[in-house]
Design a protein around this motif. Structure first.
Motif, mmCIF file in Angstrom:
data_model
loop_
_atom_site.group_PDB
_atom_site.id
_atom_site.type_symbol
_atom_site.label_atom_id
_atom_site.label_comp_id
_atom_site.label_asym_id
_atom_site.label_seq_id
_atom_site.Cartn_x
_atom_site.Cartn_y
_atom_site.Cartn_z
ATOM 1 N N ASP A 103 0.645 11.534 14.341
ATOM 2 C CA ASP A 103 -0.228 12.708 14.362
ATOM 3 C C ASP A 103 0.025 13.431 13.045
ATOM 4 O OD1 ASP A 103 -1.635 15.030 14.830
ATOM 5 O OD2 ASP A 103 -0.741 15.421 16.781
ATOM 6 N N THR A 104 -0.913 13.278 12.100
ATOM 7 C CA THR A 104 -0.723 13.826 10.767
ATOM 8 C C THR A 104 -1.741 14.928 10.486
ATOM 9 O OG1 THR A 104 -2.166 12.187 9.731
ATOM 10 C CG2 THR A 104 0.168 11.619 9.940
ATOM 11 N N THR A 105 -1.457 15.726 9.487
ATOM 12 C CA THR A 105 -2.338 16.845 9.158
ATOM 13 C C THR A 105 -3.610 16.405 8.458
ATOM 14 O OG1 THR A 105 -1.093 17.189 7.132
ATOM 15 C CG2 THR A 105 -0.484 18.544 9.043
ATOM 16 N N ASP A 106 -3.547 15.258 7.766
ATOM 17 C CA ASP A 106 -4.717 14.781 7.027
ATOM 18 C C ASP A 106 -4.539 13.311 6.681
ATOM 19 O OD1 ASP A 106 -3.014 14.670 4.693
ATOM 20 O OD2 ASP A 106 -3.381 16.808 4.417
ATOM 21 N N THR A 107 -5.552 12.702 6.095
ATOM 22 C CA THR A 107 -5.484 11.278 5.782
ATOM 23 C C THR A 107 -4.461 10.976 4.695
ATOM 24 O OG1 THR A 107 -7.365 11.498 4.274
ATOM 25 C CG2 THR A 107 -7.838 10.748 6.531
ATOM 26 N N GLY A 108 -4.239 11.904 3.791
ATOM 27 C CA GLY A 108 -3.224 11.692 2.758
ATOM 28 C C GLY A 108 -1.831 11.560 3.357
ATOM 29 N N THR A 109 -1.542 12.416 4.318
ATOM 30 C CA THR A 109 -0.243 12.353 4.986
ATOM 31 C C THR A 109 -0.124 11.065 5.795
ATOM 32 O OG1 THR A 109 -0.248 14.765 5.114
ATOM 33 C CG2 THR A 109 1.349 13.613 6.499
ATOM 34 N N LEU A 110 -1.220 10.647 6.434
ATOM 35 C CA LEU A 110 -1.210 9.372 7.154
ATOM 36 C C LEU A 110 -0.959 8.229 6.181
ATOM 37 C CD1 LEU A 110 -1.589 7.603 9.641
ATOM 38 C CD2 LEU A 110 -4.065 7.696 9.224
ATOM 39 N N ASN A 111 -1.609 8.248 5.045
ATOM 40 C CA ASN A 111 -1.411 7.202 4.049
ATOM 41 C C ASN A 111 0.036 7.167 3.575
ATOM 42 O OD1 ASN A 111 -2.562 5.048 2.500
ATOM 43 N ND2 ASN A 111 -2.352 6.367 0.702
ATOM 44 N N ASP A 112 0.646 8.339 3.393
ATOM 45 C CA ASP A 112 2.060 8.395 2.997
ATOM 46 C C ASP A 112 2.947 7.745 4.050
ATOM 47 O OD1 ASP A 112 1.301 9.745 0.704
ATOM 48 O OD2 ASP A 112 1.897 11.734 1.462
ATOM 49 N N LEU A 113 2.644 7.992 5.333
ATOM 50 C CA LEU A 113 3.418 7.393 6.415
ATOM 51 C C LEU A 113 3.268 5.867 6.389
ATOM 52 C CD1 LEU A 113 4.032 8.481 9.947
ATOM 53 C CD2 LEU A 113 2.866 6.324 9.671
ATOM 54 N N ILE A 114 2.056 5.380 6.189
ATOM 55 C CA ILE A 114 1.817 3.931 6.129
ATOM 56 C C ILE A 114 2.583 3.330 4.950
ATOM 57 C CG2 ILE A 114 0.065 2.143 5.755
ATOM 58 C CD1 ILE A 114 -1.920 4.172 7.161
ATOM 59 N N THR A 115 2.550 4.002 3.811
ATOM 60 C CA THR A 115 3.293 3.527 2.637
ATOM 61 C C THR A 115 4.782 3.489 2.919
ATOM 62 O OG1 THR A 115 1.593 4.387 1.151
ATOM 63 C CG2 THR A 115 3.784 4.002 0.193
ATOM 64 N N ARG A 116 5.296 4.523 3.581
ATOM 65 C CA ARG A 116 6.727 4.567 3.934
ATOM 66 C C ARG A 116 7.080 3.385 4.833
ATOM 67 N NH1 ARG A 116 8.449 9.648 7.149
ATOM 68 N NH2 ARG A 116 6.495 10.248 6.194
ATOM 69 N N ALA A 117 6.206 3.061 5.784
ATOM 70 C CA ALA A 117 6.451 1.919 6.667
ATOM 71 C C ALA A 117 6.439 0.619 5.872
ATOM 72 C CB ALA A 117 5.410 1.878 7.778
ATOM 73 N N ARG A 118 5.473 0.468 4.977
ATOM 74 C CA ARG A 118 5.365 -0.763 4.181
ATOM 75 C C ARG A 118 6.552 -0.954 3.249
ATOM 76 N NH1 ARG A 118 -1.015 -0.224 2.612
ATOM 77 N NH2 ARG A 118 -1.824 -1.095 4.561
ATOM 78 N N GLU A 119 7.175 0.135 2.853
ATOM 79 C CA GLU A 119 8.314 0.052 1.947
ATOM 80 C C GLU A 119 9.604 -0.381 2.640
ATOM 81 O OE1 GLU A 119 8.267 3.932 0.144
ATOM 82 O OE2 GLU A 119 6.817 3.302 -1.391
ATOM 83 N N LEU A 120 9.613 -0.395 3.976
ATOM 84 C CA LEU A 120 10.795 -0.882 4.691
ATOM 85 C C LEU A 120 10.932 -2.380 4.417
ATOM 86 C CD1 LEU A 120 10.347 0.985 8.098
ATOM 87 C CD2 LEU A 120 11.931 1.556 6.245
ATOM 88 N N ASN A 121 12.142 -2.823 4.143
ATOM 89 C CA ASN A 121 12.387 -4.204 3.717
ATOM 90 C C ASN A 121 11.808 -5.261 4.638
ATOM 91 O OD1 ASN A 121 13.712 -3.481 1.395
ATOM 92 N ND2 ASN A 121 15.719 -3.428 2.373
ATOM 93 N N ASP A 122 11.878 -5.067 5.938
ATOM 94 C CA ASP A 122 11.521 -6.128 6.872
ATOM 95 C C ASP A 122 10.068 -6.101 7.327
ATOM 96 O OD1 ASP A 122 14.161 -7.111 6.874
ATOM 97 O OD2 ASP A 122 14.756 -5.480 8.193
#
Length: 137
Positions: A103-122
């Motif tokens: 539950d994010t404030t806007d699409t930019g924040t959602l995109n940041d969360l997706i990027t953070r997930a993608r940056e996890l090694n596994d």
């Protein structure tokens, strides 16, 4: 857990702020019994937490995450559950291994969360689904 506990939980799932006196009236027992049952459900871990559901116009999404075969999805899920924007993390069967409900404030924040997930090694893949509408049972 017995039938009375289940009936109490059904009421609390719909509105966790329902007064114990009202729950007692609806299930046919005393307020003290409801209070004791809820305390026992909390202590035993059946009730994990009480939450607030909002309709604030935020951007809600499910981010489906695929991970490498040898990954401990439990540890990964616990790490992601600590992220501020995350409501739930589910370990699931199927093509993806983990689903994050955000539950994010806007699409930019959602995109940041997706990027953070993608940056996890596994993490090997992500698929995002915006939640367009939500009904409560």
């Amino acid at each position: 857990m017995d039938d009375l506990d289940r009936r109490i939980l059904d009421i609390l799932r719909r509105d966790s702020r329902t007064p114990y006196t009202e729950i007692a009236d609806r299930v046919g027992t005393s307020e003290g019994t409801v209070r004791n049952r809820v305390e026992q459900l909390l202590e035993s871990g059946v009730i994990e937490r009480f939450t607030v559901a909002t309709r604030t116009g935020n951007v809600k999404a499910m981010v489906e995450i695929g991970v490498a075969v040898d990954v401990d999805t439990g540890a990964m899920s616990e790490r992601m559950a600590e992220w501020t924007e995350v409501d739930f993390v589910w370990q699931v069967s199927g093509e993806e291994d983990v689903v994050v409900v955000a539950d994010t404030t806007d699409t930019g924040t959602l995109n940041d969360l997706i990027t953070r997930a993608r940056e996890l090694n596994d993490v090997v893949s992500t698929k995002t689904r915006l939640i367009l509408d939500e009904k409560r049972g």
